[in-house]
Design an enzyme around this catalytic site. Sequence first.
Site, PDB file in Angstrom:
ATOM      1  N   GLY A  92     107.413  51.287  24.993  1.00  0.00           N
ATOM      2  CA  GLY A  92     108.439  50.419  25.593  1.00  0.00           C
ATOM      3  C   GLY A  92     109.205  49.635  24.538  1.00  0.00           C
ATOM      4  O   GLY A  92     110.419  49.426  24.662  1.00  0.00           O
ATOM      5  N   ASP A 315      99.952  40.547  26.700  1.00  0.00           N
ATOM      6  CA  ASP A 315      99.193  41.795  26.521  1.00  0.00           C
ATOM      7  C   ASP A 315      97.683  41.592  26.614  1.00  0.00           C
ATOM      8  O   ASP A 315      96.924  42.565  26.604  1.00  0.00           O
ATOM      9  CB  ASP A 315      99.529  42.415  25.151  1.00  0.00           C
ATOM     10  CG  ASP A 315     100.961  42.952  25.121  1.00  0.00           C
ATOM     11  OD1 ASP A 315     101.528  43.228  26.195  1.00  0.00           O
ATOM     12  OD2 ASP A 315     101.518  43.084  24.006  1.00  0.00           O
ATOM     13  N   LYS A 342     104.122  46.943  32.858  1.00  0.00           N
ATOM     14  CA  LYS A 342     103.669  47.332  31.513  1.00  0.00           C
ATOM     15  C   LYS A 342     103.369  48.833  31.510  1.00  0.00           C
ATOM     16  O   LYS A 342     103.839  49.551  32.374  1.00  0.00           O
ATOM     17  CB  LYS A 342     102.443  46.505  31.115  1.00  0.00           C
ATOM     18  CG  LYS A 342     102.765  45.036  30.934  1.00  0.00           C
ATOM     19  CD  LYS A 342     103.646  44.823  29.740  1.00  0.00           C
ATOM     20  CE  LYS A 342     104.122  43.402  29.614  1.00  0.00           C
ATOM     21  NZ  LYS A 342     105.167  43.245  28.615  1.00  0.00           N
ATOM     22  N   ARG A 390      95.532  49.483  26.854  1.00  0.00           N
ATOM     23  CA  ARG A 390      94.830  48.184  26.923  1.00  0.00           C
ATOM     24  C   ARG A 390      93.817  48.163  28.070  1.00  0.00           C
ATOM     25  O   ARG A 390      92.783  47.490  27.982  1.00  0.00           O
ATOM     26  CB  ARG A 390      95.835  47.041  27.024  1.00  0.00           C
ATOM     27  CG  ARG A 390      96.742  46.963  25.790  1.00  0.00           C
ATOM     28  CD  ARG A 390      97.434  45.640  25.626  1.00  0.00           C
ATOM     29  NE  ARG A 390      98.589  45.764  24.768  1.00  0.00           N
ATOM     30  CZ  ARG A 390      98.549  45.822  23.428  1.00  0.00           C
ATOM     31  NH1 ARG A 390      97.404  45.726  22.792  1.00  0.00           N
ATOM     32  NH2 ARG A 390      99.663  45.951  22.734  1.00  0.00           N
TER      33      ARG A 390
HETATM   34  C1  S3P Z   1     106.593  43.501  22.746  1.00  0.00           C
HETATM   35  C2  S3P Z   1     106.924  42.678  23.774  1.00  0.00           C
HETATM   36  C3  S3P Z   1     106.159  42.581  25.022  1.00  0.00           C
HETATM   37  C4  S3P Z   1     104.765  43.179  24.878  1.00  0.00           C
HETATM   38  C5  S3P Z   1     104.789  44.499  24.171  1.00  0.00           C
HETATM   39  C6  S3P Z   1     105.389  44.356  22.783  1.00  0.00           C
HETATM   40  C7  S3P Z   1     107.451  43.531  21.534  1.00  0.00           C
HETATM   41  O1  S3P Z   1     106.847  43.290  26.031  1.00  0.00           O
HETATM   42  O2  S3P Z   1     104.164  43.323  26.144  1.00  0.00           O
HETATM   43  O3  S3P Z   1     103.483  45.032  24.063  1.00  0.00           O
HETATM   44  O4  S3P Z   1     107.022  44.103  20.510  1.00  0.00           O
HETATM   45  O5  S3P Z   1     108.562  42.982  21.594  1.00  0.00           O
HETATM   46  P1  S3P Z   1     107.975  42.580  26.954  1.00  0.00           P
HETATM   47  O6  S3P Z   1     109.134  42.262  26.111  1.00  0.00           O
HETATM   48  O7  S3P Z   1     108.296  43.612  27.996  1.00  0.00           O
HETATM   49  O8  S3P Z   1     107.293  41.385  27.515  1.00  0.00           O
END
Ligand code: S3P
Length: 432
Positions: A92, A315, A342, A390
Amino acid sequence: MKSAKIENGINGEIKIPGDKSISHRSIIIPSISKGICEITNILKSEDVLHTLNAFKLMGVKIKEIEDRIIIYGNGITSLKKPNDKIYLGNSGTSARLLTGLLASQNFNSILTGDRSLSSRPMKRIADPLSLMNAKIQTSDGKMPIKIFGKNLKNSKITVDIASAQIKSGLILAALNTKGKTTIIEKNITRNHTEIMLESFGANIEIQKIYNENFIEIVGKKEIIPQNIQVPSDLSSSAFFIVAALINKNSNITLKNININPTRSGVLIALNKMGANINITNKRILNNENVADINVQSSELNGCELDKDIAKLMIDEYPIMSIAAAFAKSPSIFRGLSELRVKESDRLNLIATNLKNCGCNCKIENDDLFISPITKKEIFLPNIKTNFDHRIAMAFLVMGSRLEEIKIDNSDSIKTSFPKFVDEFNSAGGRIY
Ligand code: S3P
């Protein structure tokens, strides 16, 4: 199927890999800087390797020499049109950050991902970028994403969702946009992008006003390369921290861990639960806070965590739920709506799996209520992970106290912590 066992505690120094969020940024930002960057302790997990391959596809020269990588950046407009779709696997962070970066390039590109990534919301990044005149076509709000790169318009954008990925995607778009772009972050989230860009000499200013961040970026200025030593990942550490806390005779040390205050809510939460955690050797590394962490077995109390801390430890809820299941009193974790989007719907998956392990828990609105496990009453020993790394690691840690349980698949762990099983086994546990 995998089960875990810890018979006489876990002990010694655990080697935690490089921080995942910082590793992604340690590829993206050097790739658009003007010069050579050497990066050490980068996390070589599937997610990060997808980001690395994306930049190789866009013509960036990247050399991998043992545990170092060298990136030869050629400036903010130097990326080349990839001659294929960019596949980002499960990641993501790669998807949201690259959507922003590529929206302001002078070529078109297509981002794709695996089944889990293809079910996650992408309108949340496409919509705010459209306020900068970006032209992005999602597939019903999801991946694949078609990006029609063009000059963007500087603008003032408010980000309501607590998401560092959305904020970072916008910042990267603003870097190659003429004039001043202002991003108003309503919920303060991890600030690794801002920290790294400041050290690369970007024209970025951050002002905190009440509980909001005003991030101003003046674009079209080349950024200057810096060598980066990636600190180790607190999110990956959390699985070992909780494993040590809930298993008697444990005493572990984790070195060089990133404790950036926008990321380290889990340490505050565990402290509230009475965890025996000592943080020493606090220092600054590439403008990030790092420290060594010692953890000893503890009798944990339950705790109530409000929604404001959720964005500082988003997380960590899978593993915090395991800590709560073995505490002496009930816990309430509030404001977890973001957990639903997530790598899996973590909120439901945590609750379902905990219930199947005989733990009394419920979801009310976006709040999770967990009562400690009182007697061993396992209804369904097979833990569903839905290819979520996770969830897999958290329930292996749970398995160290409830030997009967098995996780259905451990392949997802490669996305963030490829040596998790080796580290668990060499600390005195057994995953089999
Ligand atoms: C992350 C932001 C978070 C986190 C992901 C890593 C990042 O996601 O949950 O594991 O590296 O910017 P969100 O921006 O969707 O909260």
